[in-house]
Design a protein around this motif. Structure first.
Motif, mmCIF file in Angstrom:
data_model
loop_
_atom_site.group_PDB
_atom_site.id
_atom_site.type_symbol
_atom_site.label_atom_id
_atom_site.label_comp_id
_atom_site.label_asym_id
_atom_site.label_seq_id
_atom_site.Cartn_x
_atom_site.Cartn_y
_atom_site.Cartn_z
ATOM 1 N N GLN A 150 18.723 53.829 2.236
ATOM 2 C CA GLN A 150 17.375 54.355 2.498
ATOM 3 C C GLN A 150 16.597 53.409 3.416
ATOM 4 N N ASP A 151 16.779 52.117 3.218
ATOM 5 C CA ASP A 151 16.019 51.149 4.017
ATOM 6 C C ASP A 151 16.447 51.160 5.488
ATOM 7 N N PHE A 152 17.693 51.512 5.727
ATOM 8 C CA PHE A 152 18.170 51.613 7.117
ATOM 9 C C PHE A 152 17.385 52.720 7.838
ATOM 10 N N ARG A 153 17.110 53.806 7.147
ATOM 11 C CA ARG A 153 16.296 54.892 7.733
ATOM 12 C C ARG A 153 14.844 54.429 7.906
ATOM 13 N N PHE A 154 14.341 53.729 6.885
ATOM 14 C CA PHE A 154 12.985 53.163 6.977
ATOM 15 C C PHE A 154 12.872 52.293 8.233
ATOM 16 N N CYS A 155 13.867 51.437 8.454
ATOM 17 C CA CYS A 155 13.805 50.487 9.583
ATOM 18 C C CYS A 155 13.837 51.199 10.931
ATOM 19 N N THR A 213 12.302 53.998 11.670
ATOM 20 C CA THR A 213 10.917 54.375 11.982
ATOM 21 C C THR A 213 10.055 53.137 12.203
ATOM 22 N N PHE A 214 10.410 52.040 11.516
ATOM 23 C CA PHE A 214 9.691 50.780 11.704
ATOM 24 C C PHE A 214 9.815 50.312 13.159
ATOM 25 N N VAL A 215 10.971 50.540 13.778
ATOM 26 C CA VAL A 215 11.159 50.201 15.193
ATOM 27 C C VAL A 215 10.165 50.993 16.052
ATOM 28 N N ARG A 260 9.077 40.697 20.971
ATOM 29 C CA ARG A 260 10.117 39.765 20.507
ATOM 30 C C ARG A 260 10.633 40.168 19.136
ATOM 31 N N GLN A 261 9.733 40.630 18.269
ATOM 32 C CA GLN A 261 10.164 41.022 16.918
ATOM 33 C C GLN A 261 11.068 42.258 16.975
ATOM 34 N N LEU A 262 10.860 43.105 17.974
ATOM 35 C CA LEU A 262 11.752 44.262 18.141
ATOM 36 C C LEU A 262 13.192 43.797 18.350
ATOM 37 N N GLY A 286 19.786 40.778 14.701
ATOM 38 C CA GLY A 286 20.218 40.276 13.394
ATOM 39 C C GLY A 286 20.046 41.264 12.262
ATOM 40 N N GLU A 287 18.910 41.933 12.256
ATOM 41 C CA GLU A 287 18.630 42.872 11.160
ATOM 42 C C GLU A 287 19.618 44.047 11.198
ATOM 43 N N TYR A 288 19.876 44.589 12.375
ATOM 44 C CA TYR A 288 20.837 45.706 12.506
ATOM 45 C C TYR A 288 22.230 45.253 12.067
ATOM 46 N N VAL A 320 1.506 45.109 5.319
ATOM 47 C CA VAL A 320 2.042 45.371 3.973
ATOM 48 C C VAL A 320 3.555 45.191 3.979
ATOM 49 N N ALA A 321 4.244 45.831 4.928
ATOM 50 C CA ALA A 321 5.710 45.821 4.919
ATOM 51 C C ALA A 321 6.248 44.396 5.052
ATOM 52 N N GLU A 322 5.612 43.565 5.847
ATOM 53 C CA GLU A 322 6.166 42.240 6.115
ATOM 54 C C GLU A 322 5.654 41.177 5.140
ATOM 55 N N TRP A 323 4.384 41.192 4.845
ATOM 56 C CA TRP A 323 3.804 40.169 3.957
ATOM 57 C C TRP A 323 4.331 40.329 2.537
ATOM 58 N N LEU A 324 4.421 41.587 2.070
ATOM 59 C CA LEU A 324 4.923 41.821 0.715
ATOM 60 C C LEU A 324 6.383 41.354 0.600
ATOM 61 N N TYR A 325 7.173 41.566 1.662
ATOM 62 C CA TYR A 325 8.561 41.112 1.646
ATOM 63 C C TYR A 325 8.637 39.584 1.680
ATOM 64 N N LEU A 326 7.762 38.959 2.454
ATOM 65 C CA LEU A 326 7.722 37.496 2.456
ATOM 66 C C LEU A 326 7.408 36.976 1.051
ATOM 67 N N LEU A 358 16.539 36.433 5.376
ATOM 68 C CA LEU A 358 15.862 37.158 6.475
ATOM 69 C C LEU A 358 14.351 37.228 6.246
ATOM 70 N N HIS A 359 13.953 37.211 4.960
ATOM 71 C CA HIS A 359 12.546 37.431 4.628
ATOM 72 C C HIS A 359 11.790 36.181 4.200
ATOM 73 N N ASN A 360 12.450 35.015 4.259
ATOM 74 C CA ASN A 360 11.665 33.800 3.970
ATOM 75 C C ASN A 360 11.929 32.651 4.953
ATOM 76 N N ILE A 373 3.789 52.887 -2.119
ATOM 77 C CA ILE A 373 5.109 53.359 -1.685
ATOM 78 C C ILE A 373 6.145 52.244 -1.815
ATOM 79 N N GLU A 374 5.754 50.984 -1.508
ATOM 80 C CA GLU A 374 6.693 49.865 -1.672
ATOM 81 C C GLU A 374 7.210 49.812 -3.115
ATOM 82 N N GLN A 375 6.306 49.988 -4.080
ATOM 83 C CA GLN A 375 6.722 49.953 -5.485
ATOM 84 C C GLN A 375 7.700 51.094 -5.781
HETATM 85 C C1 LIG Z 1 10.635 49.449 2.310
HETATM 86 C C2 LIG Z 1 10.594 48.201 3.138
HETATM 87 N N1 LIG Z 1 9.420 47.568 3.312
HETATM 88 C C3 LIG Z 1 9.367 46.461 4.068
HETATM 89 C C4 LIG Z 1 10.491 45.944 4.653
HETATM 90 C C5 LIG Z 1 10.417 44.699 5.484
HETATM 91 N N2 LIG Z 1 10.865 44.833 6.838
HETATM 92 C C6 LIG Z 1 10.836 45.982 7.510
HETATM 93 S S1 LIG Z 1 11.491 45.856 9.064
HETATM 94 C C7 LIG Z 1 11.754 44.234 8.870
HETATM 95 C C8 LIG Z 1 12.354 43.421 9.974
HETATM 96 C C9 LIG Z 1 11.537 42.354 10.538
HETATM 97 O O1 LIG Z 1 10.408 42.737 11.173
HETATM 98 C C10 LIG Z 1 11.353 43.838 7.605
HETATM 99 C C11 LIG Z 1 11.431 42.460 7.135
HETATM 100 C C12 LIG Z 1 11.699 46.633 4.447
HETATM 101 N N3 LIG Z 1 12.863 46.222 5.020
HETATM 102 N N4 LIG Z 1 11.729 47.752 3.684
#
Ligand SMILES: Cc1ncc(C[n+]2csc(CCO)c2C)c(N)n1
Length: 214
Positions: free
Chosen positions: A43-48, A50-52, A73-75, A81-83, A134-140, A162-164, A201-203
């Motif tokens: 599911q997160d691969f699909r999320f990512c 749209t994040f792009v 640069r973050q793209l 690495g993320e892919y 939200v997406a990045e700070w919560l993951y950090l 990847l997240h710290n 939604i994150e929860q």
């Molecule tokens: C549901 C969900 N929320 C947040 C992130 C975090 N995140 C999204 S894209 C990305 C790559 C770096 O910018 C990171 C860390 C996730 N993966 N999945």
């Protein structure tokens, strides 16, 4: 208190529930079930994906040349690495391409995609930043719960690192500064609402990984 911390406070129940979710506990311990982690990653691969698009929209909407380059640069992190992480992990978890290419989207995946598409379509940089923060700070924050001993399997360990790692800490710092800057003139309520929704939604996204499990 700065704007980002006021927003985080407004979403505290959902923020804390996500950062301290059993998904995170089990990932940090390295004892998360493959079925649970695999469902999440597919599911997160699909999320990512749209994040792009959201980051691309931020490149377009940012009001500052330096900020445009930082988003760009973050793209390349997402495309690099993320892919790679996703492809390697699908292989390690024996998830065939037929399963990760076109999965049925879960409710929280659909909700997150809808929220990100709304931010893209708005062309409103502050709204994009709310979702990015939200997406990045919560993951950090959850990844910073990790102690010195990381789990042995690369698919677990790398998802934490990847997240710290320091570059990610700097990226989150940049996003928060941007939101504090461009959100300063905005009505708090217009930012609070999408911020809280994203945390909810994150929860649910972490909950979803356990769907069908006890
Ligand atoms: C549901 C969900 N929320 C947040 C992130 C975090 N995140 C999204 S894209 C990305 C790559 C770096 O910018 C990171 C860390 C996730 N993966 N999945």
């Amino acid at each position: 208190m700065d704007l980002c911390h006021r927003l985080r406070d407004a979403a505290k129940p959902y923020w804390d529930a996500s950062v301290n979710h059993r998904f995170v506990d089990q990932l940090l311990a390295g004892d998360i079930a493959d079925e649970v982690f695999g469902r999440y990653l597919v599911q997160d691969f699909r999320f990512c994906d749209t994040f792009v698009r959201l980051l691309g929209a931020a490149v377009c909407a940012a009001d500052d040349p330096e900020a445009r380059l930082t988003h760009a640069r973050q793209l390349s992190v997402l495309a690099g690495g993320e892919y790679r992480y996703f492809i390697d992990s699908f292989e390690a978890l024996n998830i065939p391409e037929s399963q990760w290419k076109n999965p049925t989207l879960s409710e929280p995946t659909q909700a997150f995609i809808a929220l990100m598409e709304k931010a893209c379509d708005s062309q409103d940089y502050a709204l994009m930043l709310v979702v990015l923060v939200v997406a990045e700070w919560l993951y950090l924050e959850w990844a910073q719960r990790a102690g010195n001993t990381l789990p042995p399997r690369p698919e677990h360990r790398d998802w934490i690192v990847l997240h710290n790692e320091p570059d990610f800490v700097r990226w989150v710092g940049f996003l928060c500064n941007e939101l504090n800057r461009v959100g300063a003139e905005r009505d708090f309520e217009t930012l609070r609402e999408p911020f809280v929704e994203a945390c909810q939604i994150e929860q649910r996204f972490f909950d979803m990984a356990f769907d069908g499990m006890r």
